[in-house]
Structures are given as C-alpha cells and as structure tokens.
Design an enzyme around this catalytic site. Sequence first.
Site, PDB file in Angstrom:
ATOM      1  N   TYR A  71       0.829  -1.210   0.000  1.00 28.91           N
ATOM      2  CA  TYR A  71       0.000   0.000   0.000  1.00 28.91           C
ATOM      3  C   TYR A  71       0.864   1.262   0.000  1.00 28.91           C
ATOM      4  O   TYR A  71       0.416   2.323   0.425  1.00 28.91           O
ATOM      5  CB  TYR A  71      -0.931   0.004   1.213  1.00 28.91           C
ATOM      6  CG  TYR A  71      -1.946  -1.119   1.164  1.00 28.91           C
ATOM      7  CD1 TYR A  71      -3.145  -0.965   0.482  1.00 28.91           C
ATOM      8  CD2 TYR A  71      -1.678  -2.345   1.757  1.00 28.91           C
ATOM      9  CE1 TYR A  71      -4.074  -1.993   0.410  1.00 28.91           C
ATOM     10  CE2 TYR A  71      -2.597  -3.392   1.694  1.00 28.91           C
ATOM     11  CZ  TYR A  71      -3.788  -3.202   1.020  1.00 28.91           C
ATOM     12  OH  TYR A  71      -4.702  -4.225   0.949  1.00 28.91           O
ATOM     13  N   SER A  72       2.086   1.144  -0.495  1.00 27.14           N
ATOM     14  CA  SER A  72       3.037   2.244  -0.427  1.00 27.14           C
ATOM     15  C   SER A  72       2.638   3.420  -1.309  1.00 27.14           C
ATOM     16  O   SER A  72       2.535   3.305  -2.537  1.00 27.14           O
ATOM     17  CB  SER A  72       4.422   1.741  -0.853  1.00 27.14           C
ATOM     18  OG  SER A  72       5.306   2.818  -1.037  1.00 27.14           O
ATOM     19  N   ASN A  73       2.454   4.579  -0.670  1.00 25.75           N
ATOM     20  CA  ASN A  73       2.214   5.805  -1.432  1.00 25.75           C
ATOM     21  C   ASN A  73       3.485   6.263  -2.133  1.00 25.75           C
ATOM     22  O   ASN A  73       3.433   6.953  -3.149  1.00 25.75           O
ATOM     23  CB  ASN A  73       1.698   6.907  -0.506  1.00 25.75           C
ATOM     24  CG  ASN A  73       0.272   6.654  -0.057  1.00 25.75           C
ATOM     25  OD1 ASN A  73      -0.557   6.199  -0.835  1.00 25.75           O
ATOM     26  ND2 ASN A  73      -0.014   6.931   1.198  1.00 25.75           N
TER      27      ASN A  73
END
Length: 297
Positions: A71-73
């Site tokens: 879920y890395s922005n």
Amino acid sequence: MTHPELRPRPPSPLVEAADERFAAHGVRLLLKRDDLVHPELPGNKWRKLAPNLRAALETGHDRLVTFGGAYSNHLRATAAAGRLLGLGTVGIVRGDELADRPLNDSLARCAADGMRLHFITRSEYRRKADPEVLPRLLAAAGAGDAYVVPEGGSNAPALTGCAELGRELRDVCDVAAVACGTGGTLAGLAAGLSPAQRALGVPVLAGGFLGAEIRSLQAQAFGGPAGSWTLAEGYDHGGYARVPRPLEDFARDFESRHGLPVERVYVAKLLWALTALTRAGAFPRGTRVAAVVTGRG
C-alpha cells in the site's frame, strides 16, 4: 535545462483551523496544505522525490527503482513521477505471496503508470540495503543500471528537499508537526526551521526505531544533528495502514468540521495525536502548532 516538472513550485498554503478542541487550551492549529504542492506528487513525496529525480536525469539514468509495501504511497508517487518525466520505473514490493493475487488499488495505479512490479520475500526485503543483497535484488528485478531511490524516498538529497518545507514555516509557528514513516521528512523539516522552533514527528508504525534512523539521515545529509525535533510515539493505531473505527470516525469528524480531505494512513494519525497532546497539556498556552498535511503520505 530543467524539466518543467522539476522547476521550483510556490510555497504550499498555510491556513488556520478554528477548532475549539485546541482553542480551549490556548493553542492555535495551523494547517500546512502540502497536499496541494503538486497535483500528482503531493506533499512530502514531491519534496523528497524532486531532488532524486534531478539527480537521476543529471547522471543520464532513464529508469528508477525503489521499494515499498503493498500500500506504499511512495511507490505510487515514483510511478507517477516516471510517467511525467518519461522515465521507466521498477517497484520492488515486500511480500512474494502478493504476486499471485489481484493487484490492490495502490499497486494497480503503479502498474497503470508504467511501473514494473517485482515481488520479493519479506525476509529478503528486510535485507534490501545489505551491500551483498541489493545488487542481487536489482539484477533479479531487471533494474541493475537504474537510479536507486530508497524506501520512502528518504536519503540525503531528499532531506535537502524537505528542509525547504521547514524554511517555508520559519517564524510562522512554534511547533511544526508531521506524520512519519521512514523519518526523512521530519529530519529535513527540522533542519529548515529556525533555532526557536521545534519539529514534532508522529510515527505511523510501531517499533520505536525512528530516532536512530533520523539521526543517521541527518548525519548523511548535513554532517550531523540539525534542528530540534522530538517524536510522539504511541499513535500508530495498530500499525501502518491500520485504520480502526475510532480513527475513521475522528477523520470523518475533522473533515466535517474543516472541509478538509483527511488521508487516513498518515494525516489522520497526525491530527489525532495533536488533538490528544493538546488535551493532555503538552503545548503551553499561546503555542502555534502547524500540522503538515501531506495528502497521500
């Protein structure tokens, strides 16, 4: 010649939020709308990536490789930056079990922006910075000659970009607060503030490891400690990307009060922490607290 996307951008807006939960304790809450600094690379992502992107172009690289979780922005921002600048991107993703699952919204956005995703085991991921492991990971991902951006974008060039955020906040607040993942934004922010100001970081991951990381990053970027900073631990709400019901309710209430979209993983935890600290009397009356709204973290 500087790429148009990498030209300096105007300072992000600073607005005061009238909130009785702070006013009751004599504290003024300011919102540094860094989520508006760039339409696709909001907040600290722009500030950390821009110096690295300039370095990649200046050294003739045509691809970027970086690291992140599912879920890395940061992965999303790097993929968007690659599309905007015409650079290829490779994302090395924590968790090889994810390779056989449908992509979540975050990774699907990365793929849509042209990022090639390479999944590795969690044990490999923990050792990704090891000089003996990194070359093998890059080769396996087909990114051996790419410009390497570390997880979260936090390195010495990134801190110089985040120091500009601190300079934009000089003398307009007493405490500048930001949510922390890898600690790079806080490390640079503190360096840009004046000696009379303090930076406050709210970690969104449990573990108590950020202090050493921040000191190491500042040593790499500035040769030693830079600015005054502290960490407010205990507001991670169960860990990264965990948004329990009380935090969700708090975020919705803040949005309703102030007409501000509140990103859940970073910004909601920051605002929750500042509200709790204010109620606990952590800030003397008359304190001006500026919360850095980073948008997608």
